[in-house]
Design a protein around this motif. Structure first.
Motif, PDB file in Angstrom:
ATOM      1  N   GLU A 103       0.833  -1.202   0.000  1.00 36.24           N
ATOM      2  CA  GLU A 103       0.000   0.000   0.000  1.00 36.24           C
ATOM      3  C   GLU A 103       0.873   1.259   0.000  1.00 36.24           C
ATOM      4  O   GLU A 103       0.532   2.251  -0.656  1.00 36.24           O
ATOM      5  CB  GLU A 103      -0.933   0.010   1.210  1.00 36.24           C
ATOM      6  CG  GLU A 103      -1.929   1.142   1.122  1.00 36.24           C
ATOM      7  CD  GLU A 103      -2.998   1.074   2.201  1.00 36.24           C
ATOM      8  OE1 GLU A 103      -4.154   0.810   1.847  1.00 36.24           O
ATOM      9  OE2 GLU A 103      -2.684   1.271   3.378  1.00 36.24           O
ATOM     10  N   ASN A 106       2.021   1.910  -3.567  1.00 34.35           N
ATOM     11  CA  ASN A 106       0.893   2.409  -4.374  1.00 34.35           C
ATOM     12  C   ASN A 106       0.562   3.858  -4.028  1.00 34.35           C
ATOM     13  O   ASN A 106       0.228   4.660  -4.908  1.00 34.35           O
ATOM     14  CB  ASN A 106      -0.340   1.518  -4.170  1.00 34.35           C
ATOM     15  CG  ASN A 106      -0.283   0.277  -5.043  1.00 34.35           C
ATOM     16  OD1 ASN A 106      -0.650   0.316  -6.214  1.00 34.35           O
ATOM     17  ND2 ASN A 106       0.221  -0.822  -4.514  1.00 34.35           N
ATOM     18  N   GLN A 110       0.696   6.840  -6.822  1.00 31.93           N
ATOM     19  CA  GLN A 110      -0.502   7.594  -7.213  1.00 31.93           C
ATOM     20  C   GLN A 110      -0.522   9.029  -6.683  1.00 31.93           C
ATOM     21  O   GLN A 110      -0.952   9.934  -7.393  1.00 31.93           O
ATOM     22  CB  GLN A 110      -1.762   6.840  -6.751  1.00 31.93           C
ATOM     23  CG  GLN A 110      -1.988   5.530  -7.502  1.00 31.93           C
ATOM     24  CD  GLN A 110      -2.164   5.724  -9.015  1.00 31.93           C
ATOM     25  OE1 GLN A 110      -2.808   6.662  -9.474  1.00 31.93           O
ATOM     26  NE2 GLN A 110      -1.576   4.827  -9.803  1.00 31.93           N
ATOM     27  N   SER A 132       5.227  -6.063  -5.788  1.00 28.41           N
ATOM     28  CA  SER A 132       4.707  -4.830  -5.162  1.00 28.41           C
ATOM     29  C   SER A 132       5.459  -3.585  -5.602  1.00 28.41           C
ATOM     30  O   SER A 132       4.945  -2.477  -5.470  1.00 28.41           O
ATOM     31  CB  SER A 132       4.819  -4.921  -3.643  1.00 28.41           C
ATOM     32  OG  SER A 132       3.963  -5.905  -3.159  1.00 28.41           O
ATOM     33  N   PRO A 136       2.647  -1.458  -9.356  1.00 26.38           N
ATOM     34  CA  PRO A 136       2.128  -0.076  -9.230  1.00 26.38           C
ATOM     35  C   PRO A 136       2.705   0.867 -10.286  1.00 26.38           C
ATOM     36  O   PRO A 136       2.020   1.774 -10.758  1.00 26.38           O
ATOM     37  CB  PRO A 136       2.572   0.358  -7.827  1.00 26.38           C
ATOM     38  CG  PRO A 136       2.749  -0.922  -7.082  1.00 26.38           C
ATOM     39  CD  PRO A 136       3.248  -1.921  -8.093  1.00 26.38           C
TER      40      PRO A 136
END
Ligand code: 7TS
Length: 413
Positions: A103, A106, A110, A132, A136
């Motif tokens: 997470e 990501n 973003q 991972s 992304p």
């Protein structure tokens, strides 16, 4: 057990005693847990901290005037403070709780990079990244027309530093690198790579999921812009981890997810954002998880990463030497600087079959691509078997692994 082995193991027995699960059996055999790179076991101190929270202090954080909410908030923020000190971030505003490394990466892709990217801009990662730290950026490539470039890995499993300068261009916007490879154990020269990136004005993100349980991490000394962590690989709970980001970068970024906690004011016309770190923590966080992670940090700090690393390096050497004696066994990943991960293949034996047979002797090892498909393919393999060792493993366990491996080979070849 030889005297040397028992003497060595005796020194670490009290660490081992902290992990209740390690005393169970699998298929009637004592469990030997060699899969800590996938997820480590939890010491009773972490279990206790989470249990205490739910039994004594459970309430939502940051929102209430009542006493319990204050206690929950204090415990939650104390955990952030512990993590901040542990990685030597310069402020607690630089530590964002996330679900884990995935997470965190990501979030950076973003909220940091996407608004800055133009078609043709470049993102540089290495051939040894976990999915991972690949996917992304591929998603971002689809969204923006950016280009993904890859730093090669040598046959011994090291980052090919000679190839790096040529891969950097004036369009390179981000360099993503794993600190410790989950599939090979390689410890990458993060400090040097970050220094080179900084000279070219490139932002860096280091995937620290596998480094945190093995190495003392000082984000300021490493000189990275972002650093990611997963609680469950450092003896903490699942579903909690963190992103470290330099404050100036986090301040300049828009939020990623919208909702509660990350706002200052909301009207239907306009919403304003909360301060760091809340700006990136939308919704009720994993409060007990963060508290458990704080307890894991305390646990690691109490033993000391120097002591942990010394023990694990001893196990790594011991395991490497013993396993090399097995006919047809090849270790994948022989970097000079390695953490306690041993990936291997054995001629004529499929790793999955091997994993299934040793499980019947009580050994939990991982087999497959370890979420590093491009890397395993680079070594011309479909899969490896992986024994990953942690502070609670012993020489005795390694010694007993060897006959189990030999027996599996006899059955499968
Ligand atoms: N980065 C690395 C280097 C990892 O090893 C992992 C998980 C992740 C990122 C993802 O972490 P998460 O906590 O967000 O899921 N690695 C492994 C493994 O080696 N076997 O299972 C999971």
């Amino acid at each position: 057990m030889s005297a040397v082995i028992s003497e060595h193991d005796a020194r670490t027995q009290h660490w081992r005693d902290d992990f209740p699960l390690l005393s169970r059996q699998v298929h009637g055999k004592p469990l030997v847990y060699f899969d800590s790179a996938a997820t480590a076991q939890r010491p009773r101190q972490v279990l206790q901290a989470m249990d205490d929270f739910y039994r004594q202090h459970n309430a939502n954080v940051h929102r209430g005037v009542h006493s319990l909410s204050g206690e929950a908030t204090d415990l939650f923020e104390a955990a952030r403070r512990k993590l901040c000190q542990h990685i030597n971030a310069s402020s607690e505003r630089e530590v964002i709780f996330t679900r884990g490394s995935t997470e965190a990466i990501n979030l950076v892709a973003q909220a940091y990079l996407r608004p800055l990217l133009q078609a043709g801009d470049e993102i540089l990662i290495s051939h040894m990244e976990h999915h991972s730290n690949i996917v992304p950026w591929q998603m971002l490539r689809e969204q923006t027309g950016a280009v993904l470039k890859v730093i090669p890995v040598t046959d011994s499993g090291e980052l090919d530093l000679q190839a790096l300068p040529e891969l950097i261009s004036e369009r390179t916007r981000m360099l993503g690198l794993v600190h410790v490879s989950n599939a090979l154990g390689t410890i990458n020269p993060v400090r040097e790579v970050c220094a080179l990136a900084r000279r070219h004005g490139i932002t860096t993100i280091i995937d620290g999921a596998q480094a945190m349980p093995h190495l003392a991490v000082d984000v300021q000394a490493l000189g990275c812009d972002f650093y990611t962590m997963s609680g469950h690989k450092m003896y903490g709970p699942t579903g909690i981890g963190a992103l470290y980001g330099r404050e100036a970068l986090l301040e300049a970024m828009p939020p990623w997810q919208g909702g509660g906690e990350m706002i200052r004011t909301v009207t239907f016309e306009e919403t304003t954002w909360n301060d760091l770190p809340a700006k990136f923590e939308a919704g009720t966080p994993n409060i007990a998880g963060a508290i458990g992670l704080g307890a894991a940090v305390d646990y690691i700090a109490k033993i000391g990463l120097d002591a942990i690393a010394a023990h694990e390096q001893d196990l790594l050497q011991f395991a490497t030497d013993k396993m090399r004696e097995i006919d047809g066994l090849r270790i994948i990943g022989e970097a000079r600087d390695k953490a306690s991960v041993v990936s291997f293949v054995i001629d004529g034996v499929h790793p999955h079959d091997l994993g299934t047979i040793v499980d019947h002797h009580g050994f939990a090892i991982r087999t497959g691509h370890h979420c590093t498909m491009p890397l395993i393919k680079r070594f011309g393999l479909p899969a490896t078997a992986r024994a990953s060792l942690a502070l609670y493993n012993t020489r005795h366990e390694i010694e007993s692994f060897i006959p189990a491996l030999r027996q599996a080979c006899d059955m499968l070849r």
